[in-house]
Design a protein around this motif. Structure first.
Motif, PDB file in Angstrom:
ATOM      1  N   VAL A  46       0.854  -1.182   0.000  1.00  0.00           N
ATOM      2  CA  VAL A  46       0.000   0.000   0.000  1.00  0.00           C
ATOM      3  C   VAL A  46       0.898   1.243   0.000  1.00  0.00           C
ATOM      4  CG1 VAL A  46      -1.793   1.286   1.211  1.00  0.00           C
ATOM      5  CG2 VAL A  46      -1.831  -1.220   1.216  1.00  0.00           C
ATOM      6  N   LEU A  47       0.813   2.019  -1.056  1.00  0.00           N
ATOM      7  CA  LEU A  47       1.629   3.221  -1.208  1.00  0.00           C
ATOM      8  C   LEU A  47       1.147   4.317  -0.261  1.00  0.00           C
ATOM      9  CD1 LEU A  47       1.649   3.108  -5.099  1.00  0.00           C
ATOM     10  CD2 LEU A  47       3.548   2.460  -3.593  1.00  0.00           C
ATOM     11  N   HIS A  48       2.092   5.098   0.250  1.00  0.00           N
ATOM     12  CA  HIS A  48       1.776   6.138   1.233  1.00  0.00           C
ATOM     13  C   HIS A  48       2.464   7.441   0.815  1.00  0.00           C
ATOM     14  CE1 HIS A  48       1.823   7.511   5.724  1.00  0.00           C
ATOM     15  NE2 HIS A  48       0.804   8.016   5.063  1.00  0.00           N
ATOM     16  N   PRO A  49       1.853   8.212  -0.079  1.00  0.00           N
ATOM     17  CA  PRO A  49       2.503   9.431  -0.575  1.00  0.00           C
ATOM     18  C   PRO A  49       2.710  10.467   0.529  1.00  0.00           C
ATOM     19  CG  PRO A  49       0.221   9.345  -1.294  1.00  0.00           C
ATOM     20  CD  PRO A  49       0.511   8.022  -0.668  1.00  0.00           C
ATOM     21  N   LEU A  50       3.674  11.349   0.315  1.00  0.00           N
ATOM     22  CA  LEU A  50       3.981  12.375   1.314  1.00  0.00           C
ATOM     23  C   LEU A  50       2.847  13.382   1.478  1.00  0.00           C
ATOM     24  CD1 LEU A  50       7.728  13.031   0.424  1.00  0.00           C
ATOM     25  CD2 LEU A  50       6.822  11.713   2.354  1.00  0.00           C
ATOM     26  N   ASP A  51       2.005  13.532   0.447  1.00  0.00           N
ATOM     27  CA  ASP A  51       0.865  14.449   0.555  1.00  0.00           C
ATOM     28  C   ASP A  51      -0.426  13.719   0.928  1.00  0.00           C
ATOM     29  OD1 ASP A  51       0.335  13.102  -1.788  1.00  0.00           O
ATOM     30  OD2 ASP A  51       0.012  14.890  -3.010  1.00  0.00           O
ATOM     31  N   ASP A  52      -0.294  12.569   1.578  1.00  0.00           N
ATOM     32  CA  ASP A  52      -1.462  11.792   2.013  1.00  0.00           C
ATOM     33  C   ASP A  52      -2.411  12.652   2.834  1.00  0.00           C
ATOM     34  OD1 ASP A  52      -2.910   9.205   2.803  1.00  0.00           O
ATOM     35  OD2 ASP A  52      -2.272   9.988   4.754  1.00  0.00           O
TER      36      ASP A  52
ATOM     37  N   ASP B 170       2.136  10.888  -8.271  1.00  0.00           N
ATOM     38  CA  ASP B 170       3.233   9.934  -8.457  1.00  0.00           C
ATOM     39  C   ASP B 170       2.823   8.535  -8.024  1.00  0.00           C
ATOM     40  OD1 ASP B 170       4.871  11.992  -9.353  1.00  0.00           O
ATOM     41  OD2 ASP B 170       5.745  12.357  -7.370  1.00  0.00           O
ATOM     42  N   ALA B 171       2.058   8.451  -6.935  1.00  0.00           N
ATOM     43  CA  ALA B 171       1.612   7.143  -6.459  1.00  0.00           C
ATOM     44  C   ALA B 171       0.691   6.470  -7.473  1.00  0.00           C
ATOM     45  CB  ALA B 171       0.900   7.301  -5.116  1.00  0.00           C
ATOM     46  N   ILE B 172      -0.151   7.255  -8.140  1.00  0.00           N
ATOM     47  CA  ILE B 172      -1.024   6.704  -9.177  1.00  0.00           C
ATOM     48  C   ILE B 172      -0.197   6.060 -10.289  1.00  0.00           C
ATOM     49  CG2 ILE B 172      -2.629   7.339 -11.022  1.00  0.00           C
ATOM     50  CD1 ILE B 172      -4.064   7.266  -8.401  1.00  0.00           C
ATOM     51  N   GLU B 173       0.891   6.699 -10.657  1.00  0.00           N
ATOM     52  CA  GLU B 173       1.766   6.150 -11.701  1.00  0.00           C
ATOM     53  C   GLU B 173       2.364   4.816 -11.253  1.00  0.00           C
ATOM     54  OE1 GLU B 173       2.212   7.337 -14.728  1.00  0.00           O
ATOM     55  OE2 GLU B 173       0.856   9.015 -14.332  1.00  0.00           O
ATOM     56  N   LEU B 174       2.690   4.711  -9.983  1.00  0.00           N
ATOM     57  CA  LEU B 174       3.243   3.455  -9.464  1.00  0.00           C
ATOM     58  C   LEU B 174       2.185   2.351  -9.431  1.00  0.00           C
ATOM     59  CD1 LEU B 174       5.457   4.820  -6.537  1.00  0.00           C
ATOM     60  CD2 LEU B 174       6.199   4.056  -8.819  1.00  0.00           C
ATOM     61  N   VAL B 175       0.937   2.727  -9.152  1.00  0.00           N
ATOM     62  CA  VAL B 175      -0.144   1.736  -9.206  1.00  0.00           C
ATOM     63  C   VAL B 175      -0.277   1.204 -10.636  1.00  0.00           C
ATOM     64  CG1 VAL B 175      -2.628   1.347  -8.926  1.00  0.00           C
ATOM     65  CG2 VAL B 175      -1.402   2.748  -7.258  1.00  0.00           C
ATOM     66  N   ALA B 176      -0.222   2.094 -11.610  1.00  0.00           N
ATOM     67  CA  ALA B 176      -0.319   1.687 -13.016  1.00  0.00           C
ATOM     68  C   ALA B 176       0.831   0.775 -13.408  1.00  0.00           C
ATOM     69  CB  ALA B 176      -0.352   2.915 -13.913  1.00  0.00           C
ATOM     70  N   ALA B 177       1.977   0.914 -12.728  1.00  0.00           N
ATOM     71  CA  ALA B 177       3.139   0.064 -13.019  1.00  0.00           C
ATOM     72  C   ALA B 177       3.146  -1.201 -12.178  1.00  0.00           C
ATOM     73  CB  ALA B 177       4.419   0.856 -12.776  1.00  0.00           C
ATOM     74  N   ASN B 178       2.047  -1.479 -11.466  1.00  0.00           N
ATOM     75  CA  ASN B 178       1.903  -2.671 -10.627  1.00  0.00           C
ATOM     76  C   ASN B 178       2.910  -2.716  -9.482  1.00  0.00           C
ATOM     77  OD1 ASN B 178      -0.326  -4.327 -11.738  1.00  0.00           O
ATOM     78  ND2 ASN B 178       0.928  -4.288 -13.599  1.00  0.00           N
ATOM     79  N   ILE B 179       3.280  -1.545  -8.963  1.00  0.00           N
ATOM     80  CA  ILE B 179       4.187  -1.482  -7.820  1.00  0.00           C
ATOM     81  C   ILE B 179       3.425  -1.641  -6.514  1.00  0.00           C
ATOM     82  CG2 ILE B 179       5.884  -0.036  -6.622  1.00  0.00           C
ATOM     83  CD1 ILE B 179       6.770  -1.038  -9.375  1.00  0.00           C
ATOM     84  N   GLY B 180       2.169  -1.240  -6.492  1.00  0.00           N
ATOM     85  CA  GLY B 180       1.373  -1.325  -5.281  1.00  0.00           C
ATOM     86  C   GLY B 180      -0.026  -0.780  -5.534  1.00  0.00           C
ATOM     87  N   VAL B 181      -0.796  -0.609  -4.456  1.00  0.00           N
ATOM     88  CA  VAL B 181      -2.135  -0.029  -4.544  1.00  0.00           C
ATOM     89  C   VAL B 181      -2.143   1.249  -3.702  1.00  0.00           C
ATOM     90  CG1 VAL B 181      -3.198  -2.278  -4.913  1.00  0.00           C
ATOM     91  CG2 VAL B 181      -3.047  -1.344  -2.575  1.00  0.00           C
ATOM     92  N   LEU B 182      -3.194   2.053  -3.874  1.00  0.00           N
ATOM     93  CA  LEU B 182      -3.247   3.350  -3.208  1.00  0.00           C
ATOM     94  C   LEU B 182      -4.627   3.567  -2.605  1.00  0.00           C
ATOM     95  CD1 LEU B 182      -1.987   6.161  -2.613  1.00  0.00           C
ATOM     96  CD2 LEU B 182      -2.885   6.879  -4.850  1.00  0.00           C
ATOM     97  N   VAL B 183      -4.671   3.955  -1.334  1.00  0.00           N
ATOM     98  CA  VAL B 183      -5.936   4.255  -0.658  1.00  0.00           C
ATOM     99  C   VAL B 183      -6.058   5.771  -0.542  1.00  0.00           C
ATOM    100  CG1 VAL B 183      -7.325   3.900   1.417  1.00  0.00           C
ATOM    101  CG2 VAL B 183      -5.777   2.094   0.630  1.00  0.00           C
ATOM    102  N   VAL B 184      -7.129   6.310  -1.129  1.00  0.00           N
ATOM    103  CA  VAL B 184      -7.322   7.769  -1.186  1.00  0.00           C
ATOM    104  C   VAL B 184      -8.807   8.102  -1.122  1.00  0.00           C
ATOM    105  CG1 VAL B 184      -5.245   8.308  -2.538  1.00  0.00           C
ATOM    106  CG2 VAL B 184      -7.367   7.666  -3.714  1.00  0.00           C
ATOM    107  N   PRO B 185      -9.152   9.384  -0.877  1.00  0.00           N
ATOM    108  CA  PRO B 185     -10.545   9.802  -1.031  1.00  0.00           C
ATOM    109  C   PRO B 185     -10.995   9.595  -2.483  1.00  0.00           C
ATOM    110  CG  PRO B 185      -9.305  11.460   0.171  1.00  0.00           C
ATOM    111  CD  PRO B 185      -8.307  10.477  -0.356  1.00  0.00           C
ATOM    112  N   GLN B 186     -12.269   9.284  -2.655  1.00  0.00           N
ATOM    113  CA  GLN B 186     -12.795   8.988  -3.986  1.00  0.00           C
ATOM    114  C   GLN B 186     -12.575  10.140  -4.970  1.00  0.00           C
ATOM    115  OE1 GLN B 186     -16.748   7.346  -3.954  1.00  0.00           O
ATOM    116  NE2 GLN B 186     -17.129   7.863  -6.082  1.00  0.00           N
TER     117      GLN B 186
END
Length: 270
Positions: free
Chosen positions: A105-111, A132-148
């Motif tokens: 689970v990716l945890h961006p600095l601007d979470d 940046d985290a979205i780009e990593l999700v697209a590269a199958n590096i992880g998933v991201l939990v964010v507001p809708q």
């Protein structure tokens, strides 16, 4: 805040994912002579803009510094997890945090969710931004939990999202400097709270003069009441005379009806 007394304006900041369009449209309908300027800023920039007087108010995510800023909570956003379209999580409409236990689970600095510790496994490093985290999700590096709203803002055709039912939510609020609660700020507060154009904006309203002054007694009140009683007596007397007229009308049906209703016998003439 205003540029001058003759040319008022209102500057509204908002953070990514928040959509002020509905409230801006209402403002333009109600206050067409007061231009509203929109400033899209990061959360840190929005707080600084309020403190420094660059913006009159801002649509932000809580928390804010309540020692200098006022805030009215507006709504809490749904939290989602952003995943590739072929991810196993897409088999469900909703998931829980436990379902992310084996995921990076990716945890961006601007979470904006304020995790003490995000669920799942931590990535080797934290992305600088949500984008940046979205780009990593697209590269199958992880998933991201964010507001809708942020998942929609950074939408990609190869990604999708699912609701995380037990994740913390992001609360959106209207904020402004506590010492700068101007009339225009009050106007915008009324708009976001759904007040109608004719309702009070929440500012202290002066008591109308008519309500402040005690009611004066009607001139000649007592004689009028006495006169009213006499008038009533005259009315009753007139009614008796009218009844008498009905009785003297001979054998008409109307006369008979009135005679029957009266229940009395004709008086003898002296």
């Amino acid at each position: 805040m205003t540029d001058s007394a003759d040319s008022p304006s209102f500057r509204l900041a908002y953070v990514p994912g928040v959509t002020p369009a509905k409230w801006v449209r209402i403002w333009q309908e109600r206050l067409p002579d007061v231009p509203l300027t929109l400033l899209q800023l990061t959360p840190a920039e929005a707080s600084d803009a309020l403190r420094e007087g660059v913006a009159d108010a801002a649509l932000v995510r809580l928390p804010v510094d309540r020692t200098v800023l006022s805030a009215i909570p507006l709504y809490t956003e749904t939290t989602v997890v952003v995943v590739p379209k072929d991810h196993v999580i897409t088999a469900a409409e909703e998931i829980t945090l436990d379902d992310l236990g084996d995921e990076v689970v990716l945890h961006p600095l601007d979470d904006v969710l304020g995790w003490d510790r995000p669920p799942g496994e931590a990535a080797f490093e934290r992305p600088a931004t949500t984008e940046d985290a979205i780009e990593l999700v697209a590269a199958n590096i992880g998933v991201l939990v964010v507001p809708q709203s942020l998942a929609r803002l950074h939408h990609r055709r190869d990604l999708t999202y699912r609701t995380v039912v037990d994740a913390p939510g992001s609360e959106v609020a209207l904020s402004w400097p506590e010492e700068a609660t101007t009339d225009l700020v009050e106007d915008f507060i009324g708009i976001v709270r759904g007040r109608t154009v004719n309702s009070t904006r929440g500012r202290a309203q002066p008591t109308p003069a008519k309500e402040r002054q005690p009611r004066k007694p009607q001139p000649g009140g007592a004689p009028r009441r006495a006169g009213g009683g006499a008038g009533g007596a005259r009315g009753r007397s007139g009614g008796a005379k009218a009844g008498g007229g009905g009785r003297s009308g001979g054998g008409t049906k109307g006369g008979a009806g009135r005679r029957g209703t009266g229940g009395g016998k004709p008086r003898r003439r002296s």
